[in-house]
Design a protein around this motif. Structure first.
Motif, PDB file in Angstrom:
ATOM      1  N   SER A 145      85.236  57.792 -13.797  1.00 15.94           N
ATOM      2  CA  SER A 145      84.631  58.496 -12.663  1.00 15.94           C
ATOM      3  C   SER A 145      85.520  58.310 -11.442  1.00 15.94           C
ATOM      4  CB  SER A 145      83.232  57.950 -12.386  1.00 15.94           C
ATOM      5  OG  SER A 145      83.297  56.560 -12.091  1.00 15.94           O
ATOM      6  N   ALA A 146      85.352  59.229 -10.485  1.00 16.89           N
ATOM      7  CA  ALA A 146      86.195  59.183  -9.293  1.00 16.89           C
ATOM      8  C   ALA A 146      85.319  59.038  -8.062  1.00 16.89           C
ATOM      9  CB  ALA A 146      87.037  60.448  -9.178  1.00 16.89           C
ATOM     10  N   GLU A 147      85.775  58.219  -7.121  1.00 20.10           N
ATOM     11  CA  GLU A 147      85.089  58.018  -5.863  1.00 20.10           C
ATOM     12  C   GLU A 147      86.092  58.145  -4.730  1.00 20.10           C
ATOM     13  OE1 GLU A 147      83.151  54.280  -5.989  1.00 20.10           O
ATOM     14  OE2 GLU A 147      81.642  54.904  -7.460  1.00 20.10           O
ATOM     15  N   LEU A 148      85.627  58.757  -3.618  1.00 20.38           N
ATOM     16  CA  LEU A 148      86.499  58.967  -2.466  1.00 20.38           C
ATOM     17  C   LEU A 148      85.919  58.209  -1.290  1.00 20.38           C
ATOM     18  CD1 LEU A 148      88.813  60.407  -0.943  1.00 20.38           C
ATOM     19  CD2 LEU A 148      87.258  62.342  -0.622  1.00 20.38           C
ATOM     20  N   GLY A 149      86.742  57.444  -0.616  1.00 22.18           N
ATOM     21  CA  GLY A 149      86.290  56.674   0.534  1.00 22.18           C
ATOM     22  C   GLY A 149      86.445  57.451   1.831  1.00 22.18           C
ATOM     23  N   HIS A 150      87.650  57.591   2.286  1.00 24.84           N
ATOM     24  CA  HIS A 150      87.923  58.273   3.540  1.00 24.84           C
ATOM     25  C   HIS A 150      88.902  59.416   3.300  1.00 24.84           C
ATOM     26  CE1 HIS A 150      85.920  55.179   5.999  1.00 24.84           C
ATOM     27  NE2 HIS A 150      86.430  54.293   5.128  1.00 24.84           N
ATOM     28  N   PHE A 151      88.796  60.415   4.132  1.00 24.59           N
ATOM     29  CA  PHE A 151      89.700  61.562   4.013  1.00 24.59           C
ATOM     30  C   PHE A 151      90.029  62.064   5.416  1.00 24.59           C
ATOM     31  CE2 PHE A 151      85.318  62.863   3.523  1.00 24.59           C
ATOM     32  CZ  PHE A 151      85.163  63.842   4.484  1.00 24.59           C
ATOM     33  N   ASN A 152      91.185  62.696   5.497  1.00 28.21           N
ATOM     34  CA  ASN A 152      91.647  63.198   6.789  1.00 28.21           C
ATOM     35  C   ASN A 152      92.550  64.402   6.533  1.00 28.21           C
ATOM     36  OD1 ASN A 152      92.193  63.524   9.467  1.00 28.21           O
ATOM     37  ND2 ASN A 152      93.627  61.815   9.622  1.00 28.21           N
ATOM     38  N   LEU A 153      92.134  65.566   7.051  1.00 27.43           N
ATOM     39  CA  LEU A 153      92.933  66.783   6.919  1.00 27.43           C
ATOM     40  C   LEU A 153      93.365  67.234   8.309  1.00 27.43           C
ATOM     41  CD1 LEU A 153      91.055  66.740   4.291  1.00 27.43           C
ATOM     42  CD2 LEU A 153      91.412  69.207   4.228  1.00 27.43           C
ATOM     43  N   LYS A 154      94.622  67.569   8.444  1.00 25.97           N
ATOM     44  CA  LYS A 154      95.153  68.082   9.707  1.00 25.97           C
ATOM     45  C   LYS A 154      96.075  69.255   9.420  1.00 25.97           C
ATOM     46  CE  LYS A 154      94.988  63.921  12.606  1.00 25.97           C
ATOM     47  NZ  LYS A 154      95.785  62.975  13.450  1.00 25.97           N
ATOM     48  N   ASN A 155      95.879  70.275  10.252  1.00 24.34           N
ATOM     49  CA  ASN A 155      96.725  71.469  10.147  1.00 24.34           C
ATOM     50  C   ASN A 155      96.700  72.031   8.725  1.00 24.34           C
ATOM     51  OD1 ASN A 155      98.404  73.497  11.061  1.00 24.34           O
ATOM     52  ND2 ASN A 155     100.269  72.336  10.663  1.00 24.34           N
ATOM     53  N   VAL A 156      95.492  72.279   8.237  1.00 28.81           N
ATOM     54  CA  VAL A 156      95.315  72.824   6.888  1.00 28.81           C
ATOM     55  C   VAL A 156      94.690  74.223   7.019  1.00 28.81           C
ATOM     56  CG1 VAL A 156      94.146  72.576   4.683  1.00 28.81           C
ATOM     57  CG2 VAL A 156      95.055  70.550   5.854  1.00 28.81           C
ATOM     58  N   LYS A 157      95.295  75.176   6.383  1.00 27.50           N
ATOM     59  CA  LYS A 157      94.765  76.537   6.372  1.00 27.50           C
ATOM     60  C   LYS A 157      94.063  76.768   5.048  1.00 27.50           C
ATOM     61  CE  LYS A 157      98.279  78.470   9.466  1.00 27.50           C
ATOM     62  NZ  LYS A 157      97.358  78.644  10.601  1.00 27.50           N
ATOM     63  N   LEU A 158      92.774  77.096   5.142  1.00 25.56           N
ATOM     64  CA  LEU A 158      91.964  77.334   3.946  1.00 25.56           C
ATOM     65  C   LEU A 158      91.573  78.813   3.908  1.00 25.56           C
ATOM     66  CD1 LEU A 158      90.246  76.501   1.485  1.00 25.56           C
ATOM     67  CD2 LEU A 158      88.406  75.914   3.088  1.00 25.56           C
ATOM     68  N   THR A 159      91.870  79.464   2.778  1.00 28.06           N
ATOM     69  CA  THR A 159      91.535  80.876   2.594  1.00 28.06           C
ATOM     70  C   THR A 159      90.789  81.053   1.284  1.00 28.06           C
ATOM     71  OG1 THR A 159      93.515  81.583   3.797  1.00 28.06           O
ATOM     72  CG2 THR A 159      92.423  83.227   2.417  1.00 28.06           C
ATOM     73  N   ILE A 160      89.647  81.725   1.363  1.00 32.70           N
ATOM     74  CA  ILE A 160      88.909  82.123   0.154  1.00 32.70           C
ATOM     75  C   ILE A 160      88.838  83.636   0.190  1.00 32.70           C
ATOM     76  CG2 ILE A 160      86.775  81.908  -1.150  1.00 32.70           C
ATOM     77  CD1 ILE A 160      86.244  79.289   0.339  1.00 32.70           C
ATOM     78  N   ASN A 161      89.675  84.258  -0.600  1.00 27.29           N
ATOM     79  CA  ASN A 161      89.818  85.723  -0.581  1.00 27.29           C
ATOM     80  C   ASN A 161      89.314  86.283  -1.905  1.00 27.29           C
ATOM     81  OD1 ASN A 161      90.528  88.357  -0.277  1.00 27.29           O
ATOM     82  ND2 ASN A 161      92.722  88.007  -0.006  1.00 27.29           N
ATOM     83  N   ASN A 162      88.112  86.872  -1.851  1.00 23.30           N
ATOM     84  CA  ASN A 162      87.488  87.414  -3.053  1.00 23.30           C
ATOM     85  C   ASN A 162      87.450  88.939  -2.930  1.00 23.30           C
ATOM     86  OD1 ASN A 162      85.815  88.192  -5.192  1.00 23.30           O
ATOM     87  ND2 ASN A 162      84.574  86.313  -5.044  1.00 23.30           N
TER      88      ASN A 162
END
Length: 821
Positions: free
Chosen positions: A166-183
């Motif tokens: 199994s996977a567990e995530l503690g902390h995360f940090n995203l900077k200058n990320v472009k997210l596109t969902i093009n349907n």
């Protein structure tokens, strides 16, 4: 005393030492191995990167490329950190659509080594910087996320299989990320510029929860591309609390301080898996947000309409948005609370505005969501339009594609409030008004078109001046009823000075013609009155004003007032009048009946009949009104009226001689006259043209000075004070101030005369008079017409001329210009 260890204790201490030594050795060995692996990767980076790329691509339906990696043991001890550079993930059809699933310049992962020993991948933190994530689905439904679906073993996974970690995530940090969902298949486009997204997660037995701080620029949130984007180019910033329930498989998100475009919101959202996609439900609340700000948050197809309206003060709104990321319009349910505000709509301003509003695109349940199934519902809508208070119990606007307005309203007000709206048309000084109306209408260019109206308008005790005609009325009451497109008017009482009029009428197909063909509106009036003083209605004979009366500067009122004024001017009014007594200056008529047609061009006199001066008068013709004059063209028939009373009533028709004081007898006449009225109902000088044919019976010319002056010389012994005329036929042509007297014979008790020529009302008189000197009194016993004719000219005949001397005075002398027989 010595402390001597027993063998058991000695054995235990020795065993513990060895265990500790072994564990320490293992730890050192692991550290040495990790350090060795780290050193090995750093010294053989190219080979390791190539190996990793090869291994990862074995399980992808596409390609994954890692440009560089840098492991670090000591930076996150006891965890292991790994930095990936220039990570690219592309599906096998990338060359066709060119949408890269992941393009990350900098990807840092820190894994807890102790958790690895427990069989769990515990990620201490993930840092993603300078990345682009593009989730693309083409029109056929193919998605570039298919890159992860390569597998030869299609057997379902055994849920009891514990071999996977199994996977567990503690902390995360995203900077200058472009997210596109093009349907493209569902015609949706979501694009976000993630300036910052940081948070932490924990994993209780029930699922997980997280706290997140976000700063995201929403470039597109289009659930249907042709409609445009929600919150387009708006900065979304705030703190979120999210949680996932393992049993329900739902994700909940809440925020109490979410800023959207600079305005504070509270958010409650729920995400639920459904049919290989995800259902969503957003509940947003904003207190005291400006109309323009709120309008800019919805899709363009709604914004462009909302921007044509405005509210001056902030309002409270809530918004529920529910749908599925896989396709279709989301369900919208938006409420607004407006209190004591100023609403601006096309063509009007509503003051003191209050209402509770609801918008939804699910008006008819079960029908497809969208603009055609939308409704705007305003409840308890109160306000004041141009100082006219009103109340809408309900007002609905249905179907934003072909909008229809449906509502019912009431209003009660003093009529003086209408002065703000109709300042260019009317001035009210007394009375009250009330309206109780229901309506249904198409909306074209945000204005009501061809409304169906039903209800009543009641006016009581009105005092008003109709400015274009300067007509004053008082103590006036009106009842208007709108029934199935027909306007019915009854219980109408109008008083102007001493005149009192009661009226009833109707106008068929009024509202349809009002908007499209006002010139075809025909109002039928039935009018009765005990007495009318025409002088109080002379405003109807005033010519049209070339410029409007100055009034309110409120341009929003102008459109409505100008429309009403235009309709009044263009419509037709068919009047049927019965008046017991008609007064005008010295004129009195009884039992008057009239049929008139009022139009933009003026008044058509279909028929006027009345009794006056002991006889009857009938008139037909028309009065043409424009901006320069009021011309008339009428034909008149007079039967057996007293010529004395008739000339008295009409001020001698502008003649200075003879006057009513000089005339007696019964007059019958036919006249065809045209001319121009002045603003007081009189006839402009020199404007009268036409012809008059008259007959006078039992007439007399009394104290007519022009004849008396001439008679003193020629007939000193005859009675010129009362010249009896048993019968007189005359024919006149009138042109301006010149009256052409066609040859006529005057047979009287004193003198006979043949008269012909021109009579100038002001100057230009030139009349030929042939006067036999014999006394006609001697012929009274002769009954034979031929004999009378012979004796008429027996003896001396004077041939005189009455001519203007150039100054306007008439002088009588011998007619030197007479042509001899």
């Amino acid at each position: 005393m010595y402390n001597i260890k027993t063998p058991e204790k000695f054995i235990m201490a020795s065993w513990l030492k060895w265990v500790l030594r072994i564990l320490a050795g293992l730890i050192v060995l692991i550290i040495i191995l990790l350090v060795g692996v780290t050193l090995y990767i750093n010294t053989h980076k190219a080979r390791v990167v190539a190996l990793i790329n090869t291994e990862l691509n074995k399980n992808l339906d596409g390609s994954l490329a890692i440009g560089d990696l840098s492991p670090s043991f000591f930076r996150s001890f006891p965890g292991v950190s790994l930095t990936l550079k220039n990570v690219l993930i592309r599906d096998r059809k990338w060359t066709q659509h060119h949408h890269t699933l992941l393009d990350a310049k900098d990807f840092d992962v820190s894994v807890n080594t102790a958790a690895l020993l427990r069989g769990t991948i515990s990620i201490n933190h993930i840092d993603i910087n300078d990345a682009a994530i593009d989730l693309y689905t083409d029109t056929s439904g193919y998605s570039n996320t298919s890159v992860f679906k390569k597998s030869k073993d299609n057997k379902p996974k055994d849920p009891k299989d514990k071999s996977s970690t199994s996977a567990e995530l503690g902390h995360f940090n995203l900077k200058n990320v472009k997210l596109t969902i093009n349907n493209e298949h569902a015609k949706k486009l979501f694009k976000f510029d993630v300036n910052e997204l940081r948070g932490g997660m924990n994993f209780p037995d029930s699922g997980w929860n997280a706290k997140v701080h976000m700063k995201v620029m929403a470039r597109s949130l289009a659930f249907k591309l042709e409609h445009g984007s929600f919150i387009k180019d708006k900065l979304v910033e705030g703190d979120l609390v999210a949680g996932y329930n393992e049993t329900s498989k739902k994700i909940s998100v809440k925020s109490g301080n979410l800023g959207i475009g600079g305005d504070p919101f509270t958010l409650s959202a729920l995400f639920t898996p459904a049919n290989n996609s995800m259902n969503f439900a957003f509940h947003l609340t904003a207190n005291q947000i400006l109309w323009r700000s709120a309008s800019s948050l919805v899709s363009a197809n709604i914004t462009k309409t909302l921007y044509k309206f405005n509210l001056d003060k902030p309002i409270d709104i809530t918004a529920k948005i529910e749908g599925n990321f896989g396709g279709g319009d989301p369900l919208l349910y938006i409420t607004a609370t407006v209190k004591n505000n100023t609403l601006t709509i096309p063509g009007a301003v509503i003051n003191n505005c209050n209402f509770n509003g609801v918008f939804t695109n699910n008006y008819i349940k079960g029908k497809e969501l969208g603009d055609e199934n939308s409704i705007i519902n305003l409840v308890k809508f109160t306000g004041s339009y141009s100082h006219l208070p009103f109340v809408f119990d309900t007002l609905n606007i249905i179907n934003l594609v072909k909008p229809i307005a449906v509502g019912a309203f009431k209003s009660s007000f003093p009529l003086t409030n209408l002065n703000y709206m109709f300042a260019k048309v009317a001035r009210f000084d007394a009375g009250t008004g009330s309206m109780n109306m229901r309506f249904k209408a198409d909306i074209i260019d945000l204005r009501l078109n061809k409304p169906f109206i039903a209800g009543d308008v009641i006016v009581k005790n009105a005092g008003v001046t109709y400015l274009p005609k300067n007509l004053n009325i008082k103590n006036t009451s009106v009842s208007l009823h709108f029934v199935q497109g027909t306007l019915i008017m009854d219980n109408i009482r109008i008083q102007s000075g001493k005149s009192v009029v009661t009226m009833s009428g109707r106008a068929n197909n009024l509202m349809n013609l009002y908007y499209n063909e006002p010139e075809k509106i025909l109002v039928n009036w039935e009018i009765n009155s005990p007495q009318i003083h025409l002088g109080e209605f002379l405003g109807f004979l005033n010519r049209r004003k070339t410029t409007p009366v100055k009034g309110s500067s409120n341009s929003n009122n102008g459109n409505l007032v100008d429309k009403i004024t235009n309709v009044i001017n263009k419509s037709h009014v068919d009047l049927h009048m019965q008046v017991a007594n008609v007064f005008y200056n010295k004129f009195l008529a009884t039992n008057a009946k009239a049929n008139l047609l009022l139009s933009e061009d003026g008044i058509e006199i279909k028929d006027i009949g009345l009794k006056t001066a002991g006889g009857t008068l009938a008139i037909r013709g028309r009065i043409v009104q424009d901006y320069t004059s009021n011309r008339f063209d009428v034909s008149t028939v007079i039967n057996h009226v007293s010529i004395h009373d008739f000339f008295y009533a009409f001020d001698n028709f502008g003649l200075t001689a003879p006057t009513y004081q000089n005339l007696k007898g019964l007059l019958s006449a036919k006249a065809q006259l045209a001319g121009t009225f002045n603003g007081h109902g009189g006839i402009l000088s020199k404007s009268l043209n036409g012809m008059v044919v008259l007959n006078l019976k039992n007439g007399a010319l009394v104290n007519f000075n022009p004849l008396k002056t001439a008679g003193k010389i020629a007939f000193p012994f005859r009675n010129l004070n009362n010249i009896e005329i048993p019968n007189l036929d005359a024919n006149f042509d009138i042109k301006g101030d010149m009256v052409t007297i066609k040859p006529m014979q005057i047979t009287s008790s004193v003198i006979n005369a043949d008269v012909a020529g021109v009579y100038g009302i002001n100057r230009g008189t030139d009349i030929a008079l042939d006067i036999p000197l014999r006394n006609p009194k001697n012929d009274t016993t002769i009954t034979d017409k031929e004999e009378l004719k012979k004796k008429r000219y027996k003896g001396i005949v004077l041939h005189l001329a009455a001519k203007d001397d150039g100054t306007g005075k008439v002088k009588i002398g011998f007619n030197k210009d007479r042509k001899k027989d």
